[in-house]
Enzyme design. Structure first.
Site, PDB file in Angstrom:
ATOM      1  N   GLU A 194      -7.892  -1.937  10.666  1.00 51.63           N
ATOM      2  CA  GLU A 194      -8.041  -0.642   9.811  1.00 51.63           C
ATOM      3  C   GLU A 194      -9.343  -1.104   9.007  1.00 51.63           C
ATOM      4  OE1 GLU A 194      -5.263   1.892   8.005  1.00 51.63           O
ATOM      5  OE2 GLU A 194      -3.893   1.942   9.892  1.00 51.63           O
ATOM      6  N   HIS A 213       0.231  -2.265   3.885  1.00 50.16           N
ATOM      7  CA  HIS A 213       0.874  -3.274   4.599  1.00 50.16           C
ATOM      8  C   HIS A 213       1.031  -4.498   3.961  1.00 50.16           C
ATOM      9  CE1 HIS A 213       1.163  -0.878   8.918  1.00 50.16           C
ATOM     10  NE2 HIS A 213       0.541  -0.231   8.127  1.00 50.16           N
TER      11      HIS A 213
END
Length: 434
Positions: A83, A318
């Site tokens: 990402e 995360h």
């Protein structure tokens, strides 16, 4: 001159006394005549969407700078990130860490980029990109997976001139809604393609490491298929005592921070408020590995990159995973006892899911053609209304654009999806036949 057994014992004691995640390079270890070498690896979904708020990621520039500083301070051998959607963010990060990680690679794919990249302290001698044949739906603009073009990227890293590490990093399609998972056939096909890619490209490698955000929990079919078909080990599961995770009916038993949850954690400032009251964090980020021509031993695997030191912010939505491996290249690896779940039942279940997706694609094709016909009828019907000519002209233009998209999706988009699902089904069937 060969070192004496006493000298070897002293050297071995020195190595054992060093702290966890020590910062010596492989070259230094070889100079000390230590046959077993250390490899330290970290992976993180960095959550760096470059678009402005509310579409983009909060505190992106600041967090990315802190991630770079962490990489410099910790001196890992290999870093895998997901990402990192903007190539300019990748360039900025590579410039920041180039003094420690002089080798890096970004895997380009799709309209927005794959978001997958690798940083290494050792030479990257070759790379290979495999774009998944299924990446969601083009008309699901609010999701964005189709535009990203999810991939698995392979970097072949050479250490000390004689040790070849196949390092894979990937990011599979997001789940979004577990109860009504429209993307399950796509993600299952991606899992099979990932396992096939690793299985065929890892031959001849000394060490094989697979990292990334798989968007699957440990009990999910796709994840179990990856382990079984590619013969990989789950580093977190091997480092921590856990119960059998293969029961879908007991999914909640394997969620939570204590069970290695990496996403939707209540201790993360970017977690939705509704998820902070109960610890229902999911383990969807993984560090997988297996021995190649050398024996690989996992020393530890832990959560990292959670809260930024001295701040109330987190590195990402995360957390990361770090692992330390010992590599013994004194002799060729011998096959270990088969400890993986039987492959055939998983393949049979996977082919059922993929076939279901293929049937749904055929049904959707008819649905989109019907919508296109409705648009055509509305356009023709509007020609008989003479009031508000400007308004009806705008309406006809909008209906034309929408109708053309419906035709494209039914004629091209869903045909491509159906053929990709069919190819995955045939590949699985071929393995079952053999």
């Amino acid at each position: 001159m060969e070192p004496s057994s006493e000298q070897e014992s002293q050297e071995s004691q020195k190595v054992d006394m060093e702290p966890v995640f020590r910062r010596e390079s492989f070259a230094a270890l070889r100079r000390n005549n230590v046959a077993a070498r250390q490899l330290r690896v970290v992976t993180l979904n960095a959550w760096c969407l470059p678009q402005p708020w509310p579409i983009g990621s909060t505190d992106r520039v600041h967090r990315l700078n802190k991630i770079g500083q962490y990489m410099i301070d910790e001196l890992y051998d290999i870093v895998g990130l997901q990402e990192l959607w903007s190539y300019y963010d990748f360039v900025r990060l590579s410039e920041q860490v180039s003094s420690v990680y002089p080798y890096f690679h970004y895997f380009h794919s799709g309209f927005t980029g794959s978001g997958v990249c690798v940083f290494s302290r050792h030479p990257i001698v070759s790379t290979l990109t495999n774009r998944y044949s299924l990446n969601g739906f083009a008309h699901h603009i609010h999701r964005g997976d189709w535009f990203g073009g999810k991939v698995v990227g392979l970097t072949e890293i050479e250490i000390d001139g004689d040790l070849r590490v196949n390092f894979y990093t990937t990011h599979l399609h997001a789940e979004y809604d577990r109860e009504n998972d429209l993307y399950l056939p796509h993600r299952t096909a991606q899992a099979f393609e990932l396992a096939q890619f690793v299985r065929h490209t890892a031959r001849g490698a000394d060490v094989v490491i697979v990292t990334g955000d798989l968007n699957m929990e440990p009990c999910d079919l796709g994840f179990r298929l990856i382990l079984s078909h590619a013969k990989l080990f789950d580093a977190w599961r091997m480092s921590h005592e856990v119960e059998n995770e293969d029961s879908e009916g007991e999914l909640l038993k394997f969620r939570g921070i204590a069970k290695g949850g990496t996403c939707d954690r209540p201790d993360n400032c970017y977690t939705k408020r509704a998820l902070k009251n109960v610890d229902d964090s999911k383990r969807i980020d993984y560090m997988l590995f297996k021995s190649g021509r050398c024996n690989v031993k996992l020393e530890e695997c832990e959560i990292t990159l959670n809260q930024i030191p001295g701040e109330d912010l987190n590195y990402s939505d995360h957390v990361g995973l770090r692992a330390r491996f010992t590599i013994d290249d004194r002799f060729r690896h011998e096959k270990s006892v088969n400890t993986w779940e039987p492959n055939r039942p998983l393949l049979i279940e996977a082919i059922g899911l993929v076939a279901g997706g293929e049937r749904r694609a055929r049904t959707d094709r008819i649905f989109f053609f019907i919508l296109a016909v409705i648009c055509l009828i509305l356009i023709l019907g509007s020609l008989f209304f003479e009031v508000f000519p400007m308004g009806f002209a705008v309406l006809r233009f909008a209906l034309t654009v929408v109708g053309v998209f419906f035709v494209w999706q039914g004629l091209i988009g869903l045909t491509l999806e159906r053929k990709a699902l069919k190819a995955a089904k045939q590949a699985i069937q071929q393995i079952l036949n053999n």
